[in-house]
Design a protein around this motif. Structure first.
Motif, mmCIF file in Angstrom:
data_model
loop_
_atom_site.group_PDB
_atom_site.id
_atom_site.type_symbol
_atom_site.label_atom_id
_atom_site.label_comp_id
_atom_site.label_asym_id
_atom_site.label_seq_id
_atom_site.Cartn_x
_atom_site.Cartn_y
_atom_site.Cartn_z
ATOM 1 N N SER A 130 0.838 -1.199 0.000
ATOM 2 C CA SER A 130 0.000 0.000 0.000
ATOM 3 C C SER A 130 0.879 1.257 0.000
ATOM 4 O O SER A 130 1.940 1.290 0.622
ATOM 5 C CB SER A 130 -0.901 0.002 1.236
ATOM 6 O OG SER A 130 -1.566 1.240 1.367
ATOM 7 N N ASP A 131 0.397 2.293 -0.662
ATOM 8 C CA ASP A 131 1.087 3.587 -0.646
ATOM 9 C C ASP A 131 0.766 4.386 0.611
ATOM 10 O O ASP A 131 1.403 5.413 0.873
ATOM 11 C CB ASP A 131 0.695 4.405 -1.885
ATOM 12 C CG ASP A 131 1.230 3.799 -3.173
ATOM 13 O OD1 ASP A 131 2.294 3.139 -3.114
ATOM 14 O OD2 ASP A 131 0.584 3.966 -4.225
ATOM 15 N N ASP A 132 -0.211 3.923 1.366
ATOM 16 C CA ASP A 132 -0.641 4.633 2.566
ATOM 17 C C ASP A 132 0.149 4.132 3.773
ATOM 18 O O ASP A 132 0.068 2.953 4.142
ATOM 19 C CB ASP A 132 -2.138 4.412 2.782
ATOM 20 C CG ASP A 132 -2.721 5.327 3.867
ATOM 21 O OD1 ASP A 132 -1.948 5.776 4.733
ATOM 22 O OD2 ASP A 132 -3.942 5.561 3.835
ATOM 23 N N LEU A 133 0.921 5.001 4.410
ATOM 24 C CA LEU A 133 1.732 4.622 5.566
ATOM 25 C C LEU A 133 0.872 4.027 6.678
ATOM 26 O O LEU A 133 1.301 3.117 7.384
ATOM 27 C CB LEU A 133 2.498 5.836 6.082
ATOM 28 C CG LEU A 133 3.343 5.619 7.344
ATOM 29 C CD1 LEU A 133 4.409 4.557 7.125
ATOM 30 C CD2 LEU A 133 3.982 6.941 7.803
ATOM 31 N N LYS A 134 -0.355 4.537 6.841
ATOM 32 C CA LYS A 134 -1.224 4.023 7.899
ATOM 33 C C LYS A 134 -1.471 2.525 7.735
ATOM 34 O O LYS A 134 -1.537 1.783 8.728
ATOM 35 C CB LYS A 134 -2.558 4.774 7.900
ATOM 36 C CG LYS A 134 -2.449 6.231 8.330
ATOM 37 C CD LYS A 134 -3.806 6.904 8.299
ATOM 38 C CE LYS A 134 -3.701 8.372 8.704
ATOM 39 N NZ LYS A 134 -5.029 9.057 8.638
ATOM 40 N N ASP A 135 -1.617 2.070 6.499
ATOM 41 C CA ASP A 135 -1.823 0.636 6.247
ATOM 42 C C ASP A 135 -0.603 -0.165 6.682
ATOM 43 O O ASP A 135 -0.728 -1.247 7.281
ATOM 44 C CB ASP A 135 -2.094 0.389 4.756
ATOM 45 C CG ASP A 135 -3.416 0.982 4.298
ATOM 46 O OD1 ASP A 135 -4.307 1.176 5.148
ATOM 47 O OD2 ASP A 135 -3.543 1.250 3.084
ATOM 48 N N ARG A 136 0.574 0.362 6.381
ATOM 49 C CA ARG A 136 1.798 -0.355 6.725
ATOM 50 C C ARG A 136 2.034 -0.365 8.241
ATOM 51 O O ARG A 136 2.537 -1.329 8.802
ATOM 52 C CB ARG A 136 2.989 0.249 5.983
ATOM 53 C CG ARG A 136 2.811 0.227 4.458
ATOM 54 C CD ARG A 136 4.092 0.461 3.696
ATOM 55 N NE ARG A 136 4.699 1.759 3.961
ATOM 56 C CZ ARG A 136 4.358 2.902 3.365
ATOM 57 N NH1 ARG A 136 3.374 2.915 2.472
ATOM 58 N NH2 ARG A 136 4.989 4.036 3.652
ATOM 59 N N LYS B 114 1.832 -3.490 13.447
ATOM 60 C CA LYS B 114 1.247 -3.825 14.745
ATOM 61 C C LYS B 114 0.862 -5.302 14.805
ATOM 62 O O LYS B 114 1.052 -5.971 15.827
ATOM 63 C CB LYS B 114 0.019 -2.950 15.007
ATOM 64 C CG LYS B 114 0.333 -1.480 15.243
ATOM 65 C CD LYS B 114 -0.950 -0.675 15.417
ATOM 66 C CE LYS B 114 -0.660 0.807 15.614
ATOM 67 N NZ LYS B 114 -1.916 1.608 15.716
ATOM 68 N N THR B 115 0.321 -5.810 13.714
ATOM 69 C CA THR B 115 -0.085 -7.216 13.658
ATOM 70 C C THR B 115 1.134 -8.132 13.742
ATOM 71 O O THR B 115 1.140 -9.136 14.471
ATOM 72 C CB THR B 115 -0.864 -7.493 12.355
ATOM 73 O OG1 THR B 115 -2.005 -6.630 12.298
ATOM 74 C CG2 THR B 115 -1.327 -8.938 12.288
ATOM 75 N N ILE B 116 2.172 -7.769 13.003
ATOM 76 C CA ILE B 116 3.392 -8.574 13.021
ATOM 77 C C ILE B 116 4.065 -8.514 14.385
ATOM 78 O O ILE B 116 4.614 -9.519 14.877
ATOM 79 C CB ILE B 116 4.335 -8.126 11.889
ATOM 80 C CG1 ILE B 116 3.787 -8.625 10.544
ATOM 81 C CG2 ILE B 116 5.764 -8.603 12.109
ATOM 82 C CD1 ILE B 116 4.584 -8.196 9.339
ATOM 83 N N LYS B 117 3.995 -7.373 15.026
ATOM 84 C CA LYS B 117 4.601 -7.229 16.354
ATOM 85 C C LYS B 117 4.000 -8.219 17.345
ATOM 86 O O LYS B 117 4.730 -8.844 18.135
ATOM 87 C CB LYS B 117 4.406 -5.799 16.857
ATOM 88 C CG LYS B 117 5.046 -5.515 18.212
ATOM 89 C CD LYS B 117 4.908 -4.041 18.573
ATOM 90 C CE LYS B 117 5.655 -3.706 19.848
ATOM 91 N NZ LYS B 117 5.648 -2.253 20.122
ATOM 92 N N VAL B 118 2.690 -8.380 17.324
ATOM 93 C CA VAL B 118 2.031 -9.325 18.235
ATOM 94 C C VAL B 118 2.563 -10.738 18.018
ATOM 95 O O VAL B 118 2.891 -11.456 18.974
ATOM 96 C CB VAL B 118 0.497 -9.281 18.045
ATOM 97 C CG1 VAL B 118 -0.172 -10.402 18.851
ATOM 98 C CG2 VAL B 118 -0.056 -7.925 18.466
ATOM 99 N N LEU C 168 9.089 -0.389 11.567
ATOM 100 C CA LEU C 168 7.906 0.292 12.101
ATOM 101 C C LEU C 168 7.400 -0.383 13.367
ATOM 102 O O LEU C 168 6.969 0.290 14.318
ATOM 103 C CB LEU C 168 6.793 0.315 11.044
ATOM 104 C CG LEU C 168 7.020 1.199 9.811
ATOM 105 C CD1 LEU C 168 5.908 0.974 8.790
ATOM 106 C CD2 LEU C 168 7.085 2.676 10.212
ATOM 107 N N SER C 169 7.460 -1.705 13.397
ATOM 108 C CA SER C 169 6.964 -2.435 14.564
ATOM 109 C C SER C 169 7.794 -2.150 15.809
ATOM 110 O O SER C 169 7.309 -2.311 16.937
ATOM 111 C CB SER C 169 6.958 -3.948 14.276
ATOM 112 O OG SER C 169 8.255 -4.509 14.369
ATOM 113 N N LEU C 170 9.042 -1.730 15.623
ATOM 114 C CA LEU C 170 9.922 -1.390 16.735
ATOM 115 C C LEU C 170 9.973 0.117 16.981
ATOM 116 O O LEU C 170 10.864 0.616 17.685
ATOM 117 C CB LEU C 170 11.331 -1.921 16.460
ATOM 118 C CG LEU C 170 11.465 -3.453 16.400
ATOM 119 C CD1 LEU C 170 12.845 -3.858 15.899
ATOM 120 C CD2 LEU C 170 11.184 -4.078 17.766
#
Length: 381
Positions: free
Chosen positions: A50-56, A61-65, A203-205
């Motif tokens: 996605s080009d939208d940073l919010k999506d990434r 957050k999902t990967i962090k869990v 991003l997750s960190l």
């Protein structure tokens, strides 16, 4: 009046050798069971593109869990074309179906850096288990095959000593039609995906999305083909492993596995769980160096492989890490006065070499030949 007695599950101790000495994990004696969706979730990677940073950020957050919980997850919609995977699997089988004489043209004994072929029962990753039944072909990063074009005369001097690819792998397989092209197409696809995925890990960190970009220009990027033959009744009776208990070395691993099954993961409760194959997915797991960088926030999880089926099993892991010359300590977002760094800065290359040397030395002492994988030992609790 009767009382119900609850029996405490029996455990054993799993000893893992590291460059800093042994570490131990408690392992339940209960049989392996299938994983639950919470233990090894399926994560849709569509937002990666996605080009939208919010999506990434939401994907991060999902990967962090998953990274905090088990350190393993499946990814779908990952962007590697099915025909690229199919061609690579075809070439894997064309290599391993050769005669031993032809496979030995690329024997690992010719390599300085653990490239090439290792035959069945020639590694012993976990001395508390059996020898590893699998056969393996491995190759390491070479800048001339990087999907991001690089002038070979402009490789930084500090990087050159850490380039680990060796041409004999491709020279010794040149008689197999399309082998080099189709294998490297798969490898390049994994490298492209990994460079995108490491942004999500940043991003997750709570780091800038491009934090790792300059650190993965000449990365650890190891391709491996694994072939697990059918297991004999005698081997089943001896609980023979395809690949013994271990953790991976670098940032993370991408694992394509066929639908036969056999991958087992040690969850945080000490229970072996089966990472059951899911069509159209790739398994991702956290490696030791990522765990160091985030001060143990993410889990580099012990795993192993059994092939108890009546057919062969194959897998194609890809191990991704920082530039081997890159010296990195705990990242700034994962440390504080209340949570000081547990690890000193070290290069990814030195970390890998420490582990390789330890494993090689231990195996030579016990078996007279070099080991090239982490070792594990089961001892009584």
């Amino acid at each position: 009046m009767s009382t119900t007695m609850t029996e405490t599950p029996k455990t054993t101790k799993l000893e893992l050798r590291t460059a800093y000495g042994p570490v131990f994990r408690d392992v339940l004696s209960t049989p392996p069971r299938d994983c639950t969706p919470d233990e090894i979730p399926i994560i849709d990677l569509s937002p990666l593109y996605s080009d939208d940073l919010k999506d990434r950020v939401e994907l991060a957050k999902t990967i962090k869990v998953a990274a905090v919980n088990t350190g393993f997850f499946y990814i779908k919609n990952h962007g590697i074309k099915e025909e690229v995977i199919a061609d690579a699997k075809k070439q894997l089988l064309s290599f391993f179906k050769q005669s031993t004489e032809d496979k030995m043209k690329v024997t690992q004994s010719k390599s300085k850096y653990f490239n090439g072929y290792k035959g069945p029962r020639t590694t012993f990753i976990s001395p508390g288990e059996t020898v590893d039944v699998k056969e393996t072909l491995g190759w390491r990063y070479s800048p001339q095959y990087d999907p991001i074009p690089k002038p070979l005369d402009a490789i930084p001097e500090e990087v050159k000593p850490w380039i680990r690819g060796e041409d004999f792998v491709w020279e010794g397989t040149s008689h197999l039609p399309g082998f080099k092209d189709e294998v490297l197409t798969y490898w390049a696809s994994c490298l492209t995906l990994s460079r995108k995925l490491v942004k999500i890990f940043a991003l997750s960190l709570d780091l800038e999305e491009d934090y790792f970009d300059s650190r993965t220009t000449y990365p650890g990027a190891d391709g491996v083909f694994n072939y697990y033959p059918t297991t004999t009744e005698e081997e089943k009776a001896k609980n023979t492993v395809g690949l013994g208990s271990h953790t991976d070395l670098q940032l993370f691993t991408l694992l394509w596995q066929d639908m036969i099954g056999g991958l087992q993961v040690l969850n945080k409760d000490g229970q072996w769980i089966k990472a059951v194959p899911v069509e159209g997915t790739i398994v991702v797991n956290i490696g030791d160096f990522m765990m160091r960088l985030c001060n143990d926030k993410y889990k580099s999880t012990v795993h192993r492989v059994f092939n108890t089926s009546n057919v062969e099993r194959v897998s194609m892991p890809f191990f991704f890490g920082l530039n081997f010359n890159c010296v990195e300590g705990v990242v700034p977002t994962c440390t504080s006065p209340e949570n000081p760094p547990k690890y000193e800065p070290m290069s990814c290359g030195d970390w890998c070499q420490l582990r390789f040397k330890l494993e090689s030395d231990e195996f030579k002492k016990k078996h007279g030949i070099a080991a090239q994988a982490p070792s594990a030992l089961i001892v009584a609790a």
